[in-house]
Scaffold this motif. Structure first.
Motif: not given
Length: 443
Positions: A420-428
């Motif tokens: 859900r978070t932008l960081r999660e989408r970037y694999g961070l």
């Protein structure tokens, strides 16, 4: 998981091409129409883009005759009009204070449920400097030194609340735990910041940290701090060299190179046939007012007005990049492009009209997808900053015709999924709170 593209939609009023506002389809007032941005955001979300990006700066760009000027700050409104897509805003470290800016990004991250990103810029140009009481822009190296300290303070502020500082114990009458608040009490070269942020720690901890400078100072800053980098590259060879260099610098800085994503800009001019795409590209170039382009080039190249001849080459005796205190990497890219392809000033203005130095690519949806795949699979990019030349039609064409091809090839998600978070989408990873880490290390 199979490696997949990260796509960011770079939104600019009527489109990235400077003449886009002159087309019959364009609304010259779109830059101050919130409904326009909401429509674009929902289109990008339909295309399962990772994020939206809005450029910004503390000065009025260009002159009013050239193209729509001035801009809204619509990201907070877009947070409520979208559900999944990340929201990346530009903000200057040269002309802001850490406390106010940290609070704004924390608020956006909370309102959006963890979808905020900060494009960190140091702001070149004397025009912006004069808007803040300075006679000239600070030196390039000084702007980056200030940016380093600014980001250090911002991180301290975002960490000034521990994640579990809010107790909300109605029975005991205890709302929060004061022992879990950590005022920065920062004393530095550029900033003095005493108290804790007045916003709790956010879903992401910090917003996604984005950077766009490709100079030596910019690359050093990116290697230490950035999690996504927007870059302008004209050839795949230059892009591969930049990619390898930045990943190596990131590793040398003690960070995981996979935790920095390189996203070159591409201006896709899309047609059902290649001839149709070329015709659309020519139509845009035919609407360029060259006097504006000459003035802009002379400013970028630090030349006196009236120096450039429209049908002649660039002067042979241009200053080196070391002598430039403004946009160093863009200066070098433009000069190298003109020299490499032996362009006249008129031709160079045409090449820059669509993306100001970013790669402009005209072709069919399949050809655009091929170019994206080639750069992605051959070590030149982790994804792309998609810069439609005309809006909304350019974004519609990309989402309706290029995105399905990328999905068929397994290069792009078909749905957002559980991240859900932008960081999660970037694999961070979500950053640990520096105060908690320090306390645990002392135990």
């Amino acid at each position: 998981m199979t490696r997949q593209l990260h796509l960011n939609a770079f939104l600019m009023n009527t489109g990235h091409h400077e003449a886009s506002w002159r087309l019959p389809e364009s609304d010259p007032y779109a830059h101050v129409d919130l409904a326009h941005y909401v429509r674009l955001a929902r289109t990008a979300e339909r295309g399962t883009f990772d994020s939206l990006f809005l450029a910004d700066g503390p000065q009025l760009w260009s002159n009013l005759a050239q193209r729509p000027a001035g801009a809204l700050e619509p990201l907070t409104a877009l947070a409520t009009a979208t559900e999944h897509i990340g929201l990346i805003a530009t903000a200057s470290t040269s002309y802001n204070s850490p406390y106010n800016l940290a609070r704004k990004f924390a608020s956006l991250d909370i309102v959006s449920g963890g979808r905020a990103g900060w494009n960190i810029v140091t702001t070149a140009g004397a025009e912006a400097a004069r808007n803040f009481g300075l006679d000239a822009e600070p030196a390039h190296a000084e702007r980056y030194a200030r940016a380093d300290e600014f980001l250090d303070v911002a991180r301290k502020l975002w960490d000034s609340w521990e994640d579990d500082a809010i107790v909300a114990d109605k029975t005991a009458g205890v709302w929060g735990d004061d022992s879990k608040i950590h005022p920065p009490r920062h004393r530095g070269t550029y900033f003095r910041v005493e108290g804790a942020l007045n916003v709790p720690r956010t879903p992401q901890g910090y917003p996604l940290l984005v950077q766009a400078g490709s100079s030596e100072d910019g690359k050093r800053f990116a290697a230490r701090h950035a999690e996504a980098v927007f870059t302008a590259q004209q050839t795949i060879e230059d892009a591969r060299a930049f990619y390898a260099d930045l990943k190596a610098r990131t590793a040398e800085a003690g960070r995981n190179p996979e935790h920095i994503k390189v996203l070159p800009g591409i201006v896709p001019v899309i047609g059902s046939t290649e001839a149709e795409a070329r015709a659309a590209e020519r139509e845009l170039e035919d609407h360029i007012v060259h006097t504006h382009g000459v003035a802009r080039l002379e400013s970028l190249l630090q030349l006196e007005p009236g120096t450039l001849e429209l049908d002649g080459p660039l002067p042979a005796d241009l200053p080196s990049e070391d002598a430039v205190e403004g946009a160093k990497s863009r200066y070098t890219l433009v000069v190298q492009l003109a020299r490499r392809e032996r362009l006249t000033v008129r031709q160079l203005i045409g090449r820059l009209g669509g993306g100001r130095g970013h790669l402009t690519f005209a072709g069919t949806p399949e050809q655009v997808a091929d170019a994206i795949e080639t750069w992605f699979t051959q070590g030149a990019a982790d994804g792309f900053n998609i810069m439609p030349p005309v809006l909304p039609s350019g974004l519609d064409a990309f989402v309706d015709h290029v995105v399905p091809i990328l999905r068929e090839r397994g290069l792009l998600r078909t749905a957002y999924g559980p991240r859900r978070t932008l960081r999660e989408r970037y694999g961070l990873p979500r950053p640990a709170n520096q105060y908690t880490v320090r306390e645990n290390a002392l135990v």
